[in-house]
Scaffold this motif. Structure first.
Motif, PDB file in Angstrom:
ATOM      1  N   ALA A  44       0.845  -1.207   0.000  1.00 17.53           N
ATOM      2  CA  ALA A  44       0.000   0.000   0.000  1.00 17.53           C
ATOM      3  C   ALA A  44       0.876   1.251   0.000  1.00 17.53           C
ATOM      4  N   TRP A  45       1.939   1.244   0.794  1.00 19.37           N
ATOM      5  CA  TRP A  45       2.857   2.383   0.806  1.00 19.37           C
ATOM      6  C   TRP A  45       3.452   2.605  -0.582  1.00 19.37           C
ATOM      7  N   LYS A  46       3.834   1.499  -1.193  1.00 21.37           N
ATOM      8  CA  LYS A  46       4.475   1.584  -2.511  1.00 21.37           C
ATOM      9  C   LYS A  46       3.503   2.164  -3.541  1.00 21.37           C
ATOM     10  N   SER A  47       2.227   1.808  -3.437  1.00 25.08           N
ATOM     11  CA  SER A  47       1.249   2.353  -4.379  1.00 25.08           C
ATOM     12  C   SER A  47       1.050   3.851  -4.155  1.00 25.08           C
ATOM     13  N   ARG A  48       1.189   4.308  -2.920  1.00 25.81           N
ATOM     14  CA  ARG A  48       1.059   5.739  -2.615  1.00 25.81           C
ATOM     15  C   ARG A  48       2.325   6.515  -2.927  1.00 25.81           C
ATOM     16  N   TYR A  49       3.459   5.898  -2.678  1.00 24.25           N
ATOM     17  CA  TYR A  49       4.747   6.598  -2.703  1.00 24.25           C
ATOM     18  C   TYR A  49       5.514   6.403  -4.005  1.00 24.25           C
ATOM     19  N   GLY A  50       5.225   5.310  -4.708  1.00 24.59           N
ATOM     20  CA  GLY A  50       5.872   5.047  -5.996  1.00 24.59           C
ATOM     21  C   GLY A  50       7.383   4.996  -5.908  1.00 24.59           C
ATOM     22  N   PRO A  51       8.056   5.707  -6.801  1.00 26.93           N
ATOM     23  CA  PRO A  51       9.521   5.642  -6.849  1.00 26.93           C
ATOM     24  C   PRO A  51      10.219   6.321  -5.662  1.00 26.93           C
ATOM     25  N   LYS A  52       9.467   7.022  -4.836  1.00 28.06           N
ATOM     26  CA  LYS A  52      10.059   7.660  -3.661  1.00 28.06           C
ATOM     27  C   LYS A  52      10.227   6.695  -2.491  1.00 28.06           C
ATOM     28  N   MET A  53       9.726   5.478  -2.643  1.00 22.25           N
ATOM     29  CA  MET A  53       9.814   4.484  -1.573  1.00 22.25           C
ATOM     30  C   MET A  53      11.281   4.277  -1.209  1.00 22.25           C
ATOM     31  N   PRO A  54      11.619   4.349   0.066  1.00 25.36           N
ATOM     32  CA  PRO A  54      13.015   4.117   0.455  1.00 25.36           C
ATOM     33  C   PRO A  54      13.495   2.739  -0.010  1.00 25.36           C
ATOM     34  N   LEU A  55      14.687   2.699  -0.570  1.00 24.27           N
ATOM     35  CA  LEU A  55      15.248   1.450  -1.079  1.00 24.27           C
ATOM     36  C   LEU A  55      15.288   0.374  -0.009  1.00 24.27           C
ATOM     37  N   ALA A  56      15.618   0.747   1.206  1.00 18.32           N
ATOM     38  CA  ALA A  56      15.727  -0.235   2.283  1.00 18.32           C
ATOM     39  C   ALA A  56      14.392  -0.905   2.562  1.00 18.32           C
ATOM     40  N   VAL A  57      13.320  -0.150   2.519  1.00 16.60           N
ATOM     41  CA  VAL A  57      11.989  -0.706   2.763  1.00 16.60           C
ATOM     42  C   VAL A  57      11.636  -1.672   1.641  1.00 16.60           C
ATOM     43  N   ASP A  58      11.874  -1.245   0.423  1.00 16.16           N
ATOM     44  CA  ASP A  58      11.577  -2.065  -0.747  1.00 16.16           C
ATOM     45  C   ASP A  58      12.377  -3.376  -0.731  1.00 16.16           C
ATOM     46  N   CYS A  59      13.678  -3.274  -0.487  1.00 14.48           N
ATOM     47  CA  CYS A  59      14.528  -4.476  -0.457  1.00 14.48           C
ATOM     48  C   CYS A  59      14.135  -5.409   0.686  1.00 14.48           C
ATOM     49  N   THR A  60      13.866  -4.845   1.852  1.00 14.92           N
ATOM     50  CA  THR A  60      13.459  -5.665   2.994  1.00 14.92           C
ATOM     51  C   THR A  60      12.175  -6.425   2.673  1.00 14.92           C
ATOM     52  N   ALA A  61      11.217  -5.733   2.090  1.00 16.79           N
ATOM     53  CA  ALA A  61       9.938  -6.377   1.762  1.00 16.79           C
ATOM     54  C   ALA A  61      10.143  -7.524   0.770  1.00 16.79           C
ATOM     55  N   GLU A  62      10.976  -7.324  -0.239  1.00 17.67           N
ATOM     56  CA  GLU A  62      11.199  -8.385  -1.228  1.00 17.67           C
ATOM     57  C   GLU A  62      11.867  -9.606  -0.590  1.00 17.67           C
ATOM     58  N   LEU A  63      12.819  -9.378   0.284  1.00 15.76           N
ATOM     59  CA  LEU A  63      13.503 -10.490   0.950  1.00 15.76           C
ATOM     60  C   LEU A  63      12.571 -11.220   1.919  1.00 15.76           C
ATOM     61  N   ILE A  64      11.771 -10.475   2.656  1.00 17.16           N
ATOM     62  CA  ILE A  64      10.804 -11.095   3.577  1.00 17.16           C
ATOM     63  C   ILE A  64       9.757 -11.867   2.780  1.00 17.16           C
ATOM     64  N   ARG A  65       9.343 -11.331   1.639  1.00 21.57           N
ATOM     65  CA  ARG A  65       8.382 -12.034   0.781  1.00 21.57           C
ATOM     66  C   ARG A  65       8.937 -13.401   0.384  1.00 21.57           C
ATOM     67  N   CYS A  66      10.222 -13.467   0.084  1.00 18.47           N
ATOM     68  CA  CYS A  66      10.862 -14.749  -0.251  1.00 18.47           C
ATOM     69  C   CYS A  66      10.783 -15.719   0.925  1.00 18.47           C
ATOM     70  N   LYS A  67      11.057 -15.229   2.128  1.00 22.00           N
ATOM     71  CA  LYS A  67      11.017 -16.087   3.307  1.00 22.00           C
ATOM     72  C   LYS A  67       9.594 -16.589   3.574  1.00 22.00           C
ATOM     73  N   VAL A  68       8.600 -15.742   3.362  1.00 24.14           N
ATOM     74  CA  VAL A  68       7.206 -16.142   3.562  1.00 24.14           C
ATOM     75  C   VAL A  68       6.826 -17.210   2.539  1.00 24.14           C
ATOM     76  N   LEU A  69       7.215 -17.006   1.293  1.00 27.52           N
ATOM     77  CA  LEU A  69       6.950 -18.015   0.257  1.00 27.52           C
ATOM     78  C   LEU A  69       7.657 -19.328   0.580  1.00 27.52           C
ATOM     79  N   ASP A  70       8.877 -19.224   1.063  1.00 30.50           N
ATOM     80  CA  ASP A  70       9.667 -20.409   1.415  1.00 30.50           C
ATOM     81  C   ASP A  70       8.965 -21.207   2.515  1.00 30.50           C
ATOM     82  N   SER A  71       8.526 -20.511   3.547  1.00 28.83           N
ATOM     83  CA  SER A  71       7.895 -21.218   4.672  1.00 28.83           C
ATOM     84  C   SER A  71       6.511 -21.759   4.319  1.00 28.83           C
TER      85      SER A  71
END
Length: 190
Positions: A44-71
Motif C-alpha cells: 500500500a505504501w508503494k502504491s502511494r509513494y511510488g519511486p520515492k519508496m526508500p530502497l531499504a523498505v523495498d529491499c526488505t519487503a522483497e527479501l521477507i516475501r521470499c522467506k514467507v513463500l519459502d515457509s
C-alpha cells in the motif's frame, strides 16, 4: 511582527510513527501471518509513494516475501532459488548503484565501503552470470542481508532500540521522528 517559521514537513506514505513501527516489527518478527500483513502494508505504501519508496523498505519487503513463500511450502526448490536470487541481485545492485560515479567501480569495492560481506556480492555474481547456487546459500544470503538492513537502516529509525546487539552503534546518537527523518530519503540511505 516576525512570523514564526514552521518546520518543513516530509510527506510519507505511512500514516504515522505507530504504523511505521508496526510494519517494521511485523517484517522482522518471524510470524508468517504478521509478516504477510506487514508486506501488504508495504505494498500500500508503494502504491502511494511510488519511486520515492526508500530502497531499504523495498529491499526488505522483497527479501521477507521470499522467506514467507519459502515457509509456505508452495514453491519448488528451483522456484525459491530464483525468488531469493532476484531479491538478492536487486539488493546488491540498488545499494551499489547509487555509489557508482562516472567511472565504474567494482562491486566488491563498493560492498566493502558499505560493509556488505563480499561473499554476498559473489553470490549475486553467480546468480547473474553463473550456475544457480544451492537453496541453502540463497537462504543464508537472505538472512545476512536482512540482518544488514536491520542494523544499517531499520534500527536507526527506532533510535537503535530495534537492534539488541548494538556493539558498534553510539547509544547517544540523536533520535529524530520518522516523518521528518531525512534518513528515510533514498539519498541519505547509502
Amino acid at each position: 511582527a516576525r512570523k514564526r517559521l514552521k518546520p518543513l514537513r516530509t510527506v510519507v506514505a505511512w500514516r504515522g510513527r505507530a504504523e511505521w513501527d508496526q510494519v517494521m516489527v511485523g517484517l522482522y518478527c518471524g510470524d508468517g501471518r504478521l509478516q504477510q500483513e506487514a508486506l501488504d502494508r508495504v505494498s500500500a505504501w508503494k502504491s502511494r509513494y511510488g519511486p520515492k519508496m526508500p530502497l531499504a523498505v523495498d529491499c526488505t519487503a522483497e527479501l521477507i516475501r521470499c522467506k514467507v513463500l519459502d515457509s509456505s511450502g508452495r514453491l519448488k526448490s528451483h522456484e525459491l532459488i530464483l525468488s531469493y536470487g532476484l531479491a538478492l541481485v536487486r539488493f546488491v545492485n540498488l545499494i551499489t548503484e547509487r555509489k557508482q560515479k562516472m567511472v565504474s567501480i567494482p562491486l566488491r569495492q563498493l560492498a566493502r565501503e558499505v560493509d556488505i560481506p563480499i561473499w554476498v556480492v559473489d553470490l549475486r555474481h553467480e546468480l547473474t552470470h553463473g550456475k544457480l547456487p544451492r537453496l541453502a546459500l540463497c537462504r543464508k544470503g537472505c538472512d545476512v542481508v536482512l540482518d544488514w538492513l536491520r542494523k544499517t537502516y531499520w534500527s536507526r529509525q527506532l533510535g537503535n532500540n530495534f537492534c539488541e546487539e548494538s556493539e558498534d552503534e553510539d547509544e547517544d546518537e540523536e533520535q529524530e521522528g520518522v516523518e521528518a527523518n531525512a534518513e528515510l530519503d533514498n539519498d541519505a540511505w547509502e
